[in-house]
Design a protein around this motif. Structure first.
Motif, PDB file in Angstrom:
ATOM      1  N   THR A  29      23.314  -5.033 -17.113  1.00 53.47           N
ATOM      2  CA  THR A  29      23.176  -5.789 -15.865  1.00 53.47           C
ATOM      3  C   THR A  29      21.758  -5.668 -15.318  1.00 53.47           C
ATOM      4  O   THR A  29      21.144  -6.675 -14.934  1.00 53.47           O
ATOM      5  CB  THR A  29      24.200  -5.297 -14.823  1.00 53.47           C
ATOM      6  OG1 THR A  29      25.515  -5.520 -15.334  1.00 53.47           O
ATOM      7  CG2 THR A  29      24.026  -6.014 -13.491  1.00 53.47           C
ATOM      8  N   LYS A  30      21.239  -4.449 -15.291  1.00 54.82           N
ATOM      9  CA  LYS A  30      19.885  -4.248 -14.765  1.00 54.82           C
ATOM     10  C   LYS A  30      18.832  -4.945 -15.622  1.00 54.82           C
ATOM     11  O   LYS A  30      17.882  -5.521 -15.084  1.00 54.82           O
ATOM     12  CB  LYS A  30      19.587  -2.752 -14.651  1.00 54.82           C
ATOM     13  CG  LYS A  30      20.343  -2.097 -13.522  1.00 54.82           C
ATOM     14  CD  LYS A  30      20.099  -0.608 -13.444  1.00 54.82           C
ATOM     15  CE  LYS A  30      20.853  -0.013 -12.268  1.00 54.82           C
ATOM     16  NZ  LYS A  30      20.762   1.437 -12.214  1.00 54.82           N
ATOM     17  N   MET A  31      18.999  -4.897 -16.943  1.00 51.43           N
ATOM     18  CA  MET A  31      18.025  -5.572 -17.799  1.00 51.43           C
ATOM     19  C   MET A  31      18.084  -7.082 -17.584  1.00 51.43           C
ATOM     20  O   MET A  31      17.039  -7.738 -17.521  1.00 51.43           O
ATOM     21  CB  MET A  31      18.279  -5.230 -19.271  1.00 51.43           C
ATOM     22  CG  MET A  31      17.293  -5.892 -20.226  1.00 51.43           C
ATOM     23  SD  MET A  31      15.554  -5.440 -19.960  1.00 51.43           S
ATOM     24  CE  MET A  31      15.542  -3.832 -20.744  1.00 51.43           C
ATOM     25  N   LYS A  32      19.277  -7.626 -17.439  1.00 57.25           N
ATOM     26  CA  LYS A  32      19.399  -9.065 -17.197  1.00 57.25           C
ATOM     27  C   LYS A  32      18.789  -9.453 -15.856  1.00 57.25           C
ATOM     28  O   LYS A  32      18.169 -10.511 -15.731  1.00 57.25           O
ATOM     29  CB  LYS A  32      20.861  -9.496 -17.267  1.00 57.25           C
ATOM     30  CG  LYS A  32      21.397  -9.533 -18.690  1.00 57.25           C
ATOM     31  CD  LYS A  32      22.853  -9.953 -18.715  1.00 57.25           C
ATOM     32  CE  LYS A  32      23.376 -10.059 -20.128  1.00 57.25           C
ATOM     33  NZ  LYS A  32      24.809 -10.431 -20.169  1.00 57.25           N
ATOM     34  N   LEU A  33      18.963  -8.588 -14.848  1.00 56.78           N
ATOM     35  CA  LEU A  33      18.417  -8.884 -13.529  1.00 56.78           C
ATOM     36  C   LEU A  33      16.906  -8.707 -13.456  1.00 56.78           C
ATOM     37  O   LEU A  33      16.203  -9.516 -12.848  1.00 56.78           O
ATOM     38  CB  LEU A  33      19.074  -7.984 -12.470  1.00 56.78           C
ATOM     39  CG  LEU A  33      20.506  -8.296 -12.091  1.00 56.78           C
ATOM     40  CD1 LEU A  33      21.079  -7.195 -11.210  1.00 56.78           C
ATOM     41  CD2 LEU A  33      20.576  -9.647 -11.375  1.00 56.78           C
ATOM     42  N   PHE A  34      16.399  -7.619 -14.071  1.00 58.39           N
ATOM     43  CA  PHE A  34      15.017  -7.227 -13.842  1.00 58.39           C
ATOM     44  C   PHE A  34      14.121  -7.269 -15.079  1.00 58.39           C
ATOM     45  O   PHE A  34      12.905  -7.165 -14.961  1.00 58.39           O
ATOM     46  CB  PHE A  34      14.967  -5.803 -13.257  1.00 58.39           C
ATOM     47  CG  PHE A  34      15.851  -5.626 -12.063  1.00 58.39           C
ATOM     48  CD1 PHE A  34      15.640  -6.353 -10.900  1.00 58.39           C
ATOM     49  CD2 PHE A  34      16.915  -4.731 -12.091  1.00 58.39           C
ATOM     50  CE1 PHE A  34      16.451  -6.195  -9.791  1.00 58.39           C
ATOM     51  CE2 PHE A  34      17.734  -4.558 -10.988  1.00 58.39           C
ATOM     52  CZ  PHE A  34      17.507  -5.296  -9.836  1.00 58.39           C
ATOM     53  N   ASP A  37      10.837  -9.532 -15.430  1.00 58.17           N
ATOM     54  CA  ASP A  37       9.696  -9.329 -14.547  1.00 58.17           C
ATOM     55  C   ASP A  37       9.011  -8.025 -14.935  1.00 58.17           C
ATOM     56  O   ASP A  37       9.644  -6.960 -14.921  1.00 58.17           O
ATOM     57  CB  ASP A  37      10.173  -9.267 -13.089  1.00 58.17           C
ATOM     58  CG  ASP A  37       9.045  -8.968 -12.134  1.00 58.17           C
ATOM     59  OD1 ASP A  37       8.235  -9.886 -11.883  1.00 58.17           O
ATOM     60  OD2 ASP A  37       8.976  -7.811 -11.665  1.00 58.17           O
ATOM     61  N   ALA A  38       7.739  -8.080 -15.292  1.00 58.67           N
ATOM     62  CA  ALA A  38       7.027  -6.905 -15.800  1.00 58.67           C
ATOM     63  C   ALA A  38       7.061  -5.732 -14.817  1.00 58.67           C
ATOM     64  O   ALA A  38       7.303  -4.585 -15.217  1.00 58.67           O
ATOM     65  CB  ALA A  38       5.587  -7.264 -16.157  1.00 58.67           C
ATOM     66  N   LYS A  39       6.830  -5.991 -13.544  1.00 61.13           N
ATOM     67  CA  LYS A  39       6.829  -4.914 -12.540  1.00 61.13           C
ATOM     68  C   LYS A  39       8.218  -4.307 -12.394  1.00 61.13           C
ATOM     69  O   LYS A  39       8.373  -3.082 -12.330  1.00 61.13           O
ATOM     70  CB  LYS A  39       6.321  -5.450 -11.190  1.00 61.13           C
ATOM     71  CG  LYS A  39       6.463  -4.480 -10.031  1.00 61.13           C
ATOM     72  CD  LYS A  39       5.581  -3.247 -10.171  1.00 61.13           C
ATOM     73  CE  LYS A  39       5.591  -2.419  -8.905  1.00 61.13           C
ATOM     74  NZ  LYS A  39       6.143  -1.091  -9.054  1.00 61.13           N
ATOM     75  N   ALA A  40       9.236  -5.147 -12.343  1.00 64.67           N
ATOM     76  CA  ALA A  40      10.605  -4.649 -12.212  1.00 64.67           C
ATOM     77  C   ALA A  40      11.009  -3.866 -13.465  1.00 64.67           C
ATOM     78  O   ALA A  40      11.681  -2.833 -13.361  1.00 64.67           O
ATOM     79  CB  ALA A  40      11.569  -5.801 -11.958  1.00 64.67           C
ATOM     80  N   LEU A  41      10.605  -4.337 -14.638  1.00 71.41           N
ATOM     81  CA  LEU A  41      10.899  -3.618 -15.878  1.00 71.41           C
ATOM     82  C   LEU A  41      10.198  -2.265 -15.878  1.00 71.41           C
ATOM     83  O   LEU A  41      10.777  -1.253 -16.284  1.00 71.41           O
ATOM     84  CB  LEU A  41      10.477  -4.446 -17.092  1.00 71.41           C
ATOM     85  CG  LEU A  41      10.750  -3.825 -18.462  1.00 71.41           C
ATOM     86  CD1 LEU A  41      12.241  -3.574 -18.659  1.00 71.41           C
ATOM     87  CD2 LEU A  41      10.202  -4.730 -19.561  1.00 71.41           C
ATOM     88  N   TYR A  42       8.974  -2.232 -15.391  1.00 69.71           N
ATOM     89  CA  TYR A  42       8.238  -0.969 -15.276  1.00 69.71           C
ATOM     90  C   TYR A  42       8.984   0.012 -14.360  1.00 69.71           C
ATOM     91  O   TYR A  42       9.140   1.186 -14.697  1.00 69.71           O
ATOM     92  CB  TYR A  42       6.825  -1.241 -14.737  1.00 69.71           C
ATOM     93  CG  TYR A  42       6.022  -0.001 -14.448  1.00 69.71           C
ATOM     94  CD1 TYR A  42       5.409   0.704 -15.475  1.00 69.71           C
ATOM     95  CD2 TYR A  42       5.891   0.485 -13.141  1.00 69.71           C
ATOM     96  CE1 TYR A  42       4.670   1.851 -15.226  1.00 69.71           C
ATOM     97  CE2 TYR A  42       5.164   1.630 -12.882  1.00 69.71           C
ATOM     98  CZ  TYR A  42       4.551   2.305 -13.926  1.00 69.71           C
ATOM     99  OH  TYR A  42       3.832   3.444 -13.664  1.00 69.71           O
ATOM    100  N   ASP A  43       9.456  -0.475 -13.232  1.00 68.91           N
ATOM    101  CA  ASP A  43      10.212   0.371 -12.299  1.00 68.91           C
ATOM    102  C   ASP A  43      11.523   0.857 -12.921  1.00 68.91           C
ATOM    103  O   ASP A  43      11.905   2.023 -12.759  1.00 68.91           O
ATOM    104  CB  ASP A  43      10.492  -0.374 -10.995  1.00 68.91           C
ATOM    105  CG  ASP A  43       9.246  -0.598 -10.153  1.00 68.91           C
ATOM    106  OD1 ASP A  43       8.234   0.116 -10.371  1.00 68.91           O
ATOM    107  OD2 ASP A  43       9.277  -1.495  -9.283  1.00 68.91           O
TER     108      ASP A  43
END
Length: 171
Positions: free
Chosen positions: A138-143, A146-152
């Motif tokens: 779920t988190k991977m699909k949501l974020f 987006d590079a910044k969100a993936l980094y977080d």
């Protein structure tokens, strides 16, 4: 101990070691992709799976059953996206749940209440494992797009720390 229950328990040792290998391969994929937090998550998963194998081993030894170590298959999965290992993890955890259920069912059939009690912890553990895998998807699909969100997200997974499973801590 019933021969069939014994064989399933002994085979589960191998299946848990394979799970450790599989999750190490996921960690390797994420390291190569520059996502060391995801790699950390899966290295801890690998350690947990190794520990699960050792818990099954100890249970058999405590029941005076010989251990027969089997060859561990090489993981053969390749991935084209950051989502694919997460989906493979959920699929694998559902498979492990089915294995635990099969052992429980075999123990129930022969009224092996000790083994059923032993497996209670694994049944709860599998619920947690599947929920964690679904949450990561779920988190991977949501974020993940987006590079910044993936980094977080990667930083969040880097914070995961290993803890000894309850059955090992009790010994």
């Amino acid at each position: 101990m019933d021969k069939h229950v014994y064989e399933l328990l002994n085979d589960q040792i191998n299946k848990e070691f394979y799970s450790a290998y599989l999750y190490m391969s996921f960690a390797d994929y994420y390291e190569e992709e520059g996502l060391s937090g995801f790699a950390n998550w899966y290295m801890i998963q690998a350690a947990e799976e190794r520990d699960h194998a050792l818990i099954f081993r100890k249970y058999l030894l405590d029941n005076s059953c010989p251990i027969k170590l089997l060859a561990i298959d090489q993981p053969d999965k390749t991935f084209a996206s950051h989502l694919e290992p997460l989906e493979a993890s959920l699929e694998h955890e559902k498979y492990v749940t089915s294995l635990i259920n099969d052992i429980y069912g075999a123990a129930h059939d022969v009224k092996d209440y000790r083994t059923m009690k032993f497996l209670d912890w694994f049944i709860e553990e599998q619920l947690e494992e599947e929920a964690n895998a679904e949450d990561m998807i779920t988190k991977m699909k949501l974020f993940g797009g987006d590079a910044k969100a993936l980094y977080d997200l990667d930083k969040d997974f880097a914070a995961r720390a290993y803890s000894v499973p309850t059955p090992l801590a009790a010994k």
